[in-house]
Design an enzyme around this catalytic site. Sequence first.
Site, PDB file in Angstrom:
ATOM      1  N   GLY A  46      40.392  38.162  42.823  1.00 51.85           N
ATOM      2  CA  GLY A  46      40.580  38.163  41.378  1.00 51.85           C
ATOM      3  C   GLY A  46      40.815  39.580  40.943  1.00 51.85           C
ATOM      4  N   GLU A  47      40.085  40.030  39.953  1.00 53.03           N
ATOM      5  CA  GLU A  47      40.225  41.404  39.464  1.00 53.03           C
ATOM      6  C   GLU A  47      38.837  42.049  39.540  1.00 53.03           C
ATOM      7  OE1 GLU A  47      43.319  42.530  38.916  1.00 53.03           O
ATOM      8  OE2 GLU A  47      42.268  44.445  38.865  1.00 53.03           O
ATOM      9  N   SER A  48      38.706  43.027  40.420  1.00 47.26           N
ATOM     10  CA  SER A  48      37.368  43.568  40.701  1.00 47.26           C
ATOM     11  C   SER A  48      36.738  44.196  39.462  1.00 47.26           C
ATOM     12  CB  SER A  48      37.444  44.590  41.836  1.00 47.26           C
ATOM     13  OG  SER A  48      38.399  45.596  41.551  1.00 47.26           O
ATOM     14  N   CYS A  78      39.562  40.215  49.118  1.00 48.01           N
ATOM     15  CA  CYS A  78      40.418  41.006  48.224  1.00 48.01           C
ATOM     16  C   CYS A  78      39.592  41.744  47.160  1.00 48.01           C
ATOM     17  CB  CYS A  78      41.528  40.140  47.651  1.00 48.01           C
ATOM     18  SG  CYS A  78      42.913  41.118  47.060  1.00 48.01           S
ATOM     19  N   ARG A 107      42.432  50.563  46.049  1.00 47.62           N
ATOM     20  CA  ARG A 107      42.918  49.384  45.304  1.00 47.62           C
ATOM     21  C   ARG A 107      44.443  49.370  45.294  1.00 47.62           C
ATOM     22  NH1 ARG A 107      41.430  49.269  39.503  1.00 47.62           N
ATOM     23  NH2 ARG A 107      41.903  47.056  39.551  1.00 47.62           N
ATOM     24  N   ILE A 136      47.686  39.897  48.022  1.00 51.01           N
ATOM     25  CA  ILE A 136      48.128  39.911  46.616  1.00 51.01           C
ATOM     26  C   ILE A 136      47.517  41.134  45.937  1.00 51.01           C
ATOM     27  CG2 ILE A 136      48.154  38.634  44.432  1.00 51.01           C
ATOM     28  CD1 ILE A 136      47.632  36.068  46.131  1.00 51.01           C
ATOM     29  N   ARG A 137      48.339  42.124  45.674  1.00 52.42           N
ATOM     30  CA  ARG A 137      47.832  43.383  45.100  1.00 52.42           C
ATOM     31  C   ARG A 137      46.547  43.811  45.812  1.00 52.42           C
ATOM     32  NH1 ARG A 137      48.552  45.235  40.353  1.00 52.42           N
ATOM     33  NH2 ARG A 137      46.530  44.735  39.501  1.00 52.42           N
ATOM     34  N   HIS A 177      43.499  36.703  51.587  1.00 55.83           N
ATOM     35  CA  HIS A 177      42.881  35.520  50.959  1.00 55.83           C
ATOM     36  C   HIS A 177      42.967  34.297  51.871  1.00 55.83           C
ATOM     37  CE1 HIS A 177      42.796  37.144  46.762  1.00 55.83           C
ATOM     38  NE2 HIS A 177      43.901  37.778  47.122  1.00 55.83           N
ATOM     39  N   GLU A 179      41.225  31.810  51.682  1.00 57.09           N
ATOM     40  CA  GLU A 179      40.932  30.638  50.834  1.00 57.09           C
ATOM     41  C   GLU A 179      42.193  30.046  50.223  1.00 57.09           C
ATOM     42  OE1 GLU A 179      40.262  33.764  50.132  1.00 57.09           O
ATOM     43  OE2 GLU A 179      40.670  34.227  48.032  1.00 57.09           O
TER      44      GLU A 179
HETATM   45  N1  GLN Z   1      43.998  44.340  42.747  1.00 63.71           N
HETATM   46  C1  GLN Z   1      42.843  43.515  42.494  1.00 63.71           C
HETATM   47  C2  GLN Z   1      41.608  44.357  42.154  1.00 63.71           C
HETATM   48  O1  GLN Z   1      41.668  45.531  42.103  1.00 63.71           O
HETATM   49  C3  GLN Z   1      42.525  42.629  43.678  1.00 63.71           C
HETATM   50  C4  GLN Z   1      43.588  41.577  43.817  1.00 63.71           C
HETATM   51  C5  GLN Z   1      43.129  40.290  44.424  1.00 63.71           C
HETATM   52  O2  GLN Z   1      41.942  39.969  44.508  1.00 63.71           O
HETATM   53  N2  GLN Z   1      44.100  39.492  44.810  1.00 63.71           N
HETATM   54  O3  GLN Z   1      40.573  43.819  41.923  1.00 63.71           O
END
Ligand code: GLN
Length: 202
Positions: A46-48, A78, A107, A136-137, A177, A179
């Site tokens: 997700g987004e940390s 991630c 990141r 993903i990112r 990921h 999952e």
């Molecule tokens: N770039 C996201 C972060 O900094 C991580 C991306 C992800 O969990 N797919 O949290």
Amino acid sequence: MKVGVLALQGDVREHFGALADCGVEAIGVRRPSELDDVDALILPGGESTTIAQLAEIFGIFDPIQSRIKAGMPVYGSCAGMILLADRVLDAAATQRTFGGIDVTVRRNAFGRQVDSFETNVRVAHIEGDPIKAIFIRAPWVEEIGVGVEVLASVSAADGSVHPVAIRQGSLLATSFHPELTSDSRIHRYFVEEVCKAAAVIR
Ligand code: GLN
């Protein structure tokens, strides 16, 4: 054994699917009382920054950190890897992590042109075909402390090689990921090896 999935933001449902495949009971964790109820925890992708902020708002940031220090097994994918890292590069200004794994992660390390990509990686201790790894990112690991085992690495566009799956004791993290695939071998490794080893130590 009951495994919690931190359910504040991110791909929570997908982790439930993988845990169901492994045949373990899983619950969403948002409150300290729910954390008390689980033996192990998954930090989703997700987004940390958002996950850490929400954890503070829900009053569960410090309790998670304490359980990690006390040896609770945790798997982070991630954003979850970022949250388990002791040090973060390219972090948001006020970004905090739970920490626990003696690494520095960067990141969004793979760069904008390849924000998302898939590749097959060999992961130590996982038998059979390579794992389909979806990035993903994603972060990568840039510095690694003693006591951290590298389970898988990938080459970046410039040819540099970076760990993307790591374990330190009862803590497991992947930049990718699993999952999001139907392959639950990483979750099974967490449940059957990492959690079991932690239970023996306790
Ligand atoms: N770039 C996201 C972060 O900094 C991580 C991306 C992800 O969990 N797919 O949290």
